[in-house]
Design a protein around this motif. Structure first.
Motif, short mmCIF file in Angstrom:
data_model
loop_
_atom_site.label_atom_id
_atom_site.label_comp_id
_atom_site.label_asym_id
_atom_site.label_seq_id
_atom_site.Cartn_x
_atom_site.Cartn_y
_atom_site.Cartn_z
N LEU A 84 0.80 -1.21 0.00
CA LEU A 84 0.00 0.00 0.00
C LEU A 84 0.84 1.27 0.00
N SER A 85 2.18 1.10 0.03
CA SER A 85 3.04 2.28 -0.03
C SER A 85 3.15 2.83 -1.45
N LEU A 86 2.68 2.07 -2.43
CA LEU A 86 2.71 2.54 -3.82
C LEU A 86 1.81 3.76 -3.94
N PRO A 87 2.29 4.83 -4.58
CA PRO A 87 1.47 6.04 -4.69
C PRO A 87 0.27 5.84 -5.59
N GLY A 88 -0.88 6.33 -5.14
CA GLY A 88 -2.08 6.30 -5.97
C GLY A 88 -2.77 4.96 -6.05
N VAL A 89 -2.42 3.99 -5.18
CA VAL A 89 -3.04 2.66 -5.21
C VAL A 89 -3.81 2.45 -3.90
N PHE A 90 -5.06 1.97 -4.01
CA PHE A 90 -5.92 1.81 -2.83
C PHE A 90 -6.60 0.45 -2.88
N HIS A 91 -6.97 -0.04 -1.68
CA HIS A 91 -7.64 -1.33 -1.57
C HIS A 91 -9.11 -1.25 -1.93
N ASP A 92 -9.75 -0.10 -1.67
CA ASP A 92 -11.19 0.00 -1.89
C ASP A 92 -11.54 1.35 -2.52
N ILE A 93 -12.75 1.41 -3.07
CA ILE A 93 -13.20 2.59 -3.80
C ILE A 93 -13.38 3.78 -2.88
#
Length: 272
Positions: A84-93
């Motif tokens: 989740l440290s990747l920029p702009g990436v999320f688990h949910d909407i």
């Protein structure tokens, strides 16, 4: 072995051709997009429609893929990602919508189902499914929720499937909503008459100007003022009726295309 000598006549014939070739190569090198720096090229890509134009630019080369998928151009929702440290990436909407800035594009990963429930969108956003067809990116509204998405600003939904058992798939409060190439499904059940794919309350009493709660440029505000719903090439299944309105908007300009298995709708919900 003797090397043949080039006569003066041959030089006179070949020289203009060589000059033209060099000139053409020079012009091509000057007009190539690849001589631009990353920031400038990324700014150009931002003017392309996310699907399919910007998506297709990622196929050009490694550099263009990096720029086309950069979080500055869109956010990504991927429940399978571990880092989740990747920029702009999320688990949910919901997390992606909360972190997005006005005008951002959110690419929702294909495969599996994304659980959604009464997610309020109060800023101009574009939500796009990452699959080749809408059925590959499914948003499932939790049972007992009023809606999957509650839209209070100008938004665009594209290449998505939204399913709801009770209530509605999309609740339009205000702003200009565009639904392009989606599937809206209300599941069949004994209370089918209580469900509706699209509900619009825009223009009713007590409507607020939600643009005052977010920082948006004046030029953008001019484009997103007003209330309407535009549906383009979208499958609508189940529910009492396709659209229910309780505000100042009414269903207009309806077109239907019959295919072997589905009905595709084009219509507007706008001021009469």
């Amino acid at each position: 072995m003797e090397i043949p000598q080039i006569s003066n006549l041959d030089k006179l014939i070949a020289e203009p051709r060589m000059k033209k070739t060099k000139k053409r190569m020079k012009l091509e090198s000057l007009t190539s997009l690849n001589i631009l720096d990353d920031g400038c090229l990324m700014h150009i890509l931002s003017f392309l429609s996310p699907i399919p134009d910007r998506y297709n630019t990622a196929l050009v080369c490694h550099r263009w893929r990096y720029l086309a998928c950069h979080p500055r151009l869109w956010l990504r929702v991927d429940p399978l990602v571990k880092d989740l440290s990747l920029p702009g990436v999320f688990h949910d909407i919901e997390s992606a919508v909360s972190a997005a800035r006005p005008g951002d594009t959110i690419l929702i990963g294909a495969g599996g189902s994304h659980r959604v429930s009464n997610i309020q969108i109060k800023k101009p956003l574009c939500l796009i499914g990452g699959g080749e067809i809408p059925d590959e990116t499914t948003l499932v509204c939790s049972r007992g929720s009023d809606s999957a998405l509650e839209l209070l600003s100008t938004c665009k939904l594209a290449n998505l499937t939204v399913k709801a058992e009770l209530g509605c798939c999309l609740l339009h409060r205000s702003g200009r909503l565009t639904i392009d190439g989606c599937v809206l499904q209300c599941e069949t059940n004994p209370l089918d008459h209580l469900s509706c794919p699209i509900v619009s309350t825009a223009g009713g009493d007590g409507e607020e100007d939600n643009l005052s709660h977010v920082e948006v440029k004046e030029t953008v505000v001019e484009k997103i003022k007003g209330n309407s719903v535009t549906v383009l090439q979208t499958r609508i299944e189940g529910g009492a009726k396709a659209v229910a309105t309780s505000g100042d908007l009414a269903l207009q300009r309806v077109r239907v295309m019959y295919s072997k298995a589905y009905l595709y709708f084009w219509f507007d919900v706008d001021h009469e």
